[in-house]
Write an enzyme that holds these catalytic residues in place. Structure first.
Site, mmCIF file in Angstrom:
data_model
loop_
_atom_site.group_PDB
_atom_site.id
_atom_site.type_symbol
_atom_site.label_atom_id
_atom_site.label_comp_id
_atom_site.label_asym_id
_atom_site.label_seq_id
_atom_site.Cartn_x
_atom_site.Cartn_y
_atom_site.Cartn_z
ATOM 1 N N LYS A 1 0.854 -1.193 0.000
ATOM 2 C CA LYS A 1 0.000 0.000 0.000
ATOM 3 C C LYS A 1 0.886 1.237 0.000
ATOM 4 O O LYS A 1 1.717 1.420 0.884
ATOM 5 C CB LYS A 1 -0.921 -0.002 1.219
ATOM 6 C CG LYS A 1 -1.761 1.259 1.316
ATOM 7 C CD LYS A 1 -2.805 1.171 2.406
ATOM 8 C CE LYS A 1 -3.563 2.476 2.527
ATOM 9 N NZ LYS A 1 -4.606 2.421 3.555
ATOM 10 N N LYS B 1 -2.266 -1.521 -3.801
ATOM 11 C CA LYS B 1 -3.117 -0.331 -3.729
ATOM 12 C C LYS B 1 -2.281 0.929 -3.787
ATOM 13 O O LYS B 1 -1.281 0.991 -3.075
ATOM 14 C CB LYS B 1 -3.875 -0.393 -2.398
ATOM 15 C CG LYS B 1 -4.782 0.766 -2.129
ATOM 16 C CD LYS B 1 -5.310 0.661 -0.729
ATOM 17 C CE LYS B 1 -6.156 1.871 -0.433
ATOM 18 N NZ LYS B 1 -6.545 1.952 0.933
HETATM 19 C C1 PBG Z 1 -7.514 3.536 5.607
HETATM 20 C C2 PBG Z 1 -7.797 3.317 4.181
HETATM 21 C C3 PBG Z 1 -7.599 4.212 3.120
HETATM 22 C C4 PBG Z 1 -8.157 3.611 1.994
HETATM 23 C C5 PBG Z 1 -8.627 2.359 2.366
HETATM 24 N N1 PBG Z 1 -8.393 2.178 3.734
HETATM 25 C C6 PBG Z 1 -7.071 5.600 3.083
HETATM 26 C C7 PBG Z 1 -5.762 5.909 3.603
HETATM 27 O O1 PBG Z 1 -4.910 5.049 3.812
HETATM 28 O O2 PBG Z 1 -5.564 7.095 3.848
HETATM 29 C C8 PBG Z 1 -8.218 4.264 0.640
HETATM 30 C C9 PBG Z 1 -9.285 3.791 -0.280
HETATM 31 C C10 PBG Z 1 -9.585 4.694 -1.418
HETATM 32 O O3 PBG Z 1 -8.955 5.735 -1.648
HETATM 33 O O4 PBG Z 1 -10.535 4.343 -2.148
HETATM 34 N N2 PBG Z 1 -6.406 2.995 6.165
#
Ligand code: PBG
Length: 351
Positions: free
Chosen positions: A219, A273
């Protein structure tokens, strides 16, 4: 290799036979397999089905409420009853699983994200309600403290630091809280080190050995999460950025280490992601680990396509389908996407 031949000029049949043929030079015409829709279908390498989709859903308190999110056109925050209805729709469309994300009342947020451990929090209520009404849909819940912290970070802070091990202990409790409420898949998105192993051990010790873990393994610290943070109400609250725990977009080898570690610690499936800007990572993960691999087409990717479509700058439906098939081509087994119901309807010939 055989060469296609054509007659040399205007000769009698006998002269022609004597003269032979001269090559045109095109042994292969790749266009032959593209000549008609049936021919393209026959040789198609990748196919997108409703079974490849995971639908992320935002939940709010209340009844009969659907709140628009301005940076995510056509996506709404749903009250519990509406979320149950969405789950029913997903099941009808053949979408195997939904992922739940809560918008927590700002009054319930604190520096330690205590609300994450409340057995009656929104996500737990939604899990219980959906499990009761739609028992056959897969329920994925997010592990991270950001919907619950007053500072918008995924973990607890000491000074400016997001502290790892203390956060992991809370995440284990959060995972147990969600498993007790009926979550089928626990999805840690926090990027703390060692959380997958700790959560696996915690789940097993309480009899949840069949609850799966989908690790947000690679991520990245991405600008493409902006609209999601609007949706769960953390944009304004977030102090600083998440670059001390989420990955540097310049890295690729490190993603392999993250994935290897999460698999080692017991992840059943892994995720990359965001999606489209990281297709190379999806391919590397699939080639290296042969484990169920998912892509998250995140909020900013959705917003880009929707904004361009609403401006008439591109065909939204076609861009949606093309972006989703590209995940399959890159090696993903499935995609988390806000387009899930729309594309599922299209695949069914309903939209
Ligand atoms: C939280 C989380 C995030 C997303 C999924 N879980 C945001 C972040 O890490 O700030 C992002 C999903 C999206 O942008 O569609 N930990």
């Amino acid at each position: 290799m055989a060469t296609p031949l054509r007659p040399k000029g205007d000769l009698t049949p006998l002269a022609e036979a004597k003269a032979g043929y001269e090559p045109l030079g095109l042994t292969h015409r790749l266009r032959r397999n593209r000549k008609a829709e049936w021919a393209r279908k026959l040789v198609r390498e990748n196919v997108l089905t409703a079974g490849d989709l995971i639908w992320p859903i935002f939940i709010i308190e209340g009844k009969g409420k659907r709140e628009p999110i301005s940076s995510m056109p056509l996506v709404e925050r749903l009250s519990l009853d509406e979320a149950v209805r969405a789950a029913a729709e997903a099941a009808e469309l053949g979408i195997p699983a939904i992922a739940l994300f809560p918008y927590t009342d700002p009054g319930l947020r604190d520096p330690r994200g205590t609300e994450a451990l409340n057995p009656q929090n929104l996500v737990c209520q939604a899990c219980a309600a959906i499990k009761k009404e739609i028992p056959d849909i897969g329920l994925i819940t997010d592990i991270a403290l950001d919907p619950y912290t007053s500072h918008g970070h995924d973990g607890v802070m000491q000074g400016d630091e997001i502290v790892n091990d203390e956060t992991v202990a809370i995440l284990v409790a959060q995972a147990l809280n969600q498993a007790r409420a009926g979550a089928d898949i626990i999805a840690p998105s926090d990027m703390m080190d060692g959380r997958v192993g700790a959560i696996r051990a915690g789940l097993d010790s309480e009899g949840f050995e069949m609850v799966q873990i989908m690790a947000y393994a690679a991520k990245y610290a991405s600008a493409f999460y902006g609209p999601f943070r609007d949706a769960i109400g953390t944009s304004a609250a977030l102090t600083g950025d998440k670059r001390t725990y989420q990955m540097d977009p310049a890295h690729s080898d490190e993603a392999m280490r993250e994935v290897a570690q999460d698999i080692d610690e017991g992840a059943d499936m892994v995720m990359v992601k965001p999606g489209l800007p990281y297709l190379d990572i999806i391919r590397r993960v699939k080639d290296n680990f042969s484990i169920p691999t998912f892509a998250y087409q995140v909020s900013g990717e959705y917003a880009m396509i929707m904004a361009a479509a609403q401006n008439g700058w591109l065909d939204g439906d076609k861009a949606m389908v093309e972006s989703l098939i590209s995940f399959k081509r890159a090696g993903a087994d499935g995609v988390l996407t806000y387009f899930a119901p729309r594309v599922a309807k299209k695949l069914k010939g309903m939209g």
